[in-house]
Design an enzyme around this catalytic site. Structure first.
Site, PDB file in Angstrom:
ATOM      1  N   PHE A 140     -14.278  32.973  18.149  1.00  0.00           N
ATOM      2  CA  PHE A 140     -15.692  33.094  17.765  1.00  0.00           C
ATOM      3  C   PHE A 140     -16.566  32.905  18.996  1.00  0.00           C
ATOM      4  O   PHE A 140     -16.385  31.951  19.752  1.00  0.00           O
ATOM      5  CB  PHE A 140     -16.068  32.066  16.697  1.00  0.00           C
ATOM      6  N   ASP A 225     -15.135  30.046  26.835  1.00  0.00           N
ATOM      7  CA  ASP A 225     -16.253  29.757  25.937  1.00  0.00           C
ATOM      8  C   ASP A 225     -16.114  28.307  25.494  1.00  0.00           C
ATOM      9  O   ASP A 225     -15.311  27.982  24.626  1.00  0.00           O
ATOM     10  CB  ASP A 225     -16.202  30.718  24.740  1.00  0.00           C
ATOM     11  N   LYS A 254     -24.301  24.392  22.128  1.00  0.00           N
ATOM     12  CA  LYS A 254     -24.171  23.347  21.103  1.00  0.00           C
ATOM     13  C   LYS A 254     -24.560  21.947  21.604  1.00  0.00           C
ATOM     14  O   LYS A 254     -25.731  21.624  21.609  1.00  0.00           O
ATOM     15  CB  LYS A 254     -22.768  23.380  20.496  1.00  0.00           C
TER      16      LYS A 254
HETATM   17  C1  LIG Z   1     -21.028  28.124  17.820  1.00  0.00           C
HETATM   18  C2  LIG Z   1     -20.293  28.926  18.807  1.00  0.00           C
HETATM   19  C3  LIG Z   1     -20.894  30.031  19.444  1.00  0.00           C
HETATM   20  C4  LIG Z   1     -22.260  30.550  19.060  1.00  0.00           C
HETATM   21  O1  LIG Z   1     -23.273  29.677  19.403  1.00  0.00           O
HETATM   22  P1  LIG Z   1     -24.751  29.931  18.813  1.00  0.00           P
HETATM   23  O2  LIG Z   1     -25.564  28.847  19.444  1.00  0.00           O
HETATM   24  O3  LIG Z   1     -24.651  29.856  17.338  1.00  0.00           O
HETATM   25  O4  LIG Z   1     -25.172  31.284  19.261  1.00  0.00           O
HETATM   26  C5  LIG Z   1     -20.184  30.674  20.433  1.00  0.00           C
HETATM   27  N1  LIG Z   1     -18.947  30.275  20.768  1.00  0.00           N
HETATM   28  C6  LIG Z   1     -18.335  29.234  20.184  1.00  0.00           C
HETATM   29  C7  LIG Z   1     -16.975  28.832  20.625  1.00  0.00           C
HETATM   30  C8  LIG Z   1     -18.986  28.532  19.172  1.00  0.00           C
HETATM   31  O5  LIG Z   1     -18.364  27.518  18.557  1.00  0.00           O
END
Ligand SMILES: *Cc1c(COP(=O)(O)O)cnc(C)c1O
Length: 405
Positions: A140, A225, A254
């Protein structure tokens, strides 16, 4: 005069786009790891705003940073730089492999910048054939069209017309599946150093090392990420440090702002040089309020006391969950690292994670799910031990109700 509006869950359905389905409970204030709703009912927060509230609610250091900066300067745009942004960038650079920072406002935007940078780097350094992006199934990376297409769940990117191209998906923890896809036309491999939304799946050391090695062999960039794993979540400042595998680009969001929206992309000087003036940007990126709060969060998280505390609290969680499970046998595995923990439901309760979440909420505990069969916890990194104990008590009560239903 301002009209008095009565706020309740029905109002959501009246005035909001229906892409979410929020709980009927509407919280109105929080302190540390406790939250109160409109009826003053108390909840213990094991959800942390989905791994965002790394210091709980209204942490004094963050409130102080926000109010102090709030009296000074809120916004300039990138026509000018500002002190909080440069201080935060300096701290991120000093604490990581990175030499350069780009500020965004969310995880998706940070990843969008990383992906655009990787494509531009490949074009300028290796030519126009090197455009393939390898990502992972169940991964994700956010909800912009580029990032959601890179994400490993087609259901999220289908139905919006033609997708950004040359993106393929390998299997996480399966190096052969990466080998089958990679070539000198690969521009980047994008991975979470522990899959969060995909089900709290840690990479094996062999897999992480192997992906790095394959990137080196094919002159591809490795993008980590760390939007969910970063800023102390796994017990290190960033997860790559624990894995001992250094990416070329890292994204963080986050927990970075501890509840204030901010994201960042970190990289080396050589790679960063390909985002030349005018190639990319954001109106709010590097906003002084966001950066001032993030600097305070960073200082509070990035020290031995907090990071060692994460590992100690991980043990409390895992011991507590195992003890509950010994009585009720509802989980087939308790996994995860630091304070990103997944409890995988046994087959009897497959697909019922949301029921557990709802039952926990009714007992005064906020939790998360990761997919349909995993309950996820991502609490504050400084959650008091007594709140962990009380939260687990409430969780046990919820489980008793489900088991006896
Ligand atoms: C939550 C998340 C995102 C997206 O972040 P947003 O602030 O909602 O755009 C991207 N990568 C990972 C691994 C995430 O957990």
């Amino acid at each position: 005069m301002t009209e008095q509006i009565s706020v309740n869950r029905e109002l959501f359905d009246q005035v909001m786009v229906p892409n979410y389905s929020p709980s009927a409970v509407i919280p109105v204030r929080g302190k540390g790891s406790r939250v109160w709703d409109q009826d003053n009912i108390e909840y213990i927060d094991f959800a942390g705003g989905i791994a965002v509230n790394c210091l709980g609610h209204c942490h004094p250091a963050l409130v102080n940073a926000l109010t102090t900066q709030g009296q000074k300067l809120w916004h300039l745009s990138n026509v000018m730089t500002n002190e909080p942004a440069l201080r935060l960038a300096k701290k991120l650079v000093d604490a990581t492999f990175a030499e350069k920072v780009y500020f965004a406002n969310s995880g998706a935007e940070s990843n969008e910048a990383a992906l655009k940078l990787a494509r531009r780097w490949a074009l300028e350094v290796h030519g126009s054939d090197k455009t393939q992006i390898i990502a992972f199934k169940q991964g994700f990376h956010g909800r912009t069209f580029f990032t959601v297409s890179v994400g490993g769940q087609a259901a999220y990117s289908d139905g919006f017309g033609p997708k950004p191209g040359d993106i393929v998906h390998a299997e996480y923890n399966n190096l052969d599946s990466v080998k089958a896809l990679i070539s000198d036309k690969t521009c980047a491999i994008v991975m979470e150093p522990l899959q969060g939304e995909g089900g709290i799946i840690a990479p094996t050391q062999e897999f992480a090392d192997g992906v790095r090695e394959l990137c080196n062999q094919h002159n591809a960039l490795l993008i980590f990420d760390e939007v969910q794993t970063g800023v102390g979540r796994l017990g290190e400042l960033y997860a790559y440090m624990g894995l001992n595998v250094t990416p070329d680009i890292l994204t963080t969001a986050k927990a970075l702002g501890g509840g204030f929206p901010i994201g960042a992309m970190l990289t080396t000087t050589a790679i960063a040089s390909h985002l030349k003036i005018g190639t990319h940007g954001s109106t709010y990126g590097g906003n002084p309020l966001a950066c001032a709060v993030a600097e305070a969060a960073f200082d509070t998280v990035n020290n031995n006391t907090t990071l060692a505390g994460v590992k100690a609290k991980e043990q409390l969680f895992k011991d507590g969950l195992n003890k509950i499970n010994a009585k009720y046998n509802v989980f087939k595995e308790i996994r995860g690292q630091g304070l990103l923990i997944g409890a995988v439901l046994v087959d009897e309760y497959q697909g019922k994670a949301k029921e557990f979440l709802n039952a926990a909420m009714a007992e005064g505990l906020m939790s998360l799910v990761a997919g349909a069969s995993i309950i996820r916890f991502a609490p504050s990194l400084v959650i008091p031990d007594e709140d962990i104990a009380e939260g687990l008590n409430r969780f046990e009560k919820a489980i008793v109700k489900i088991v006896n239903a």
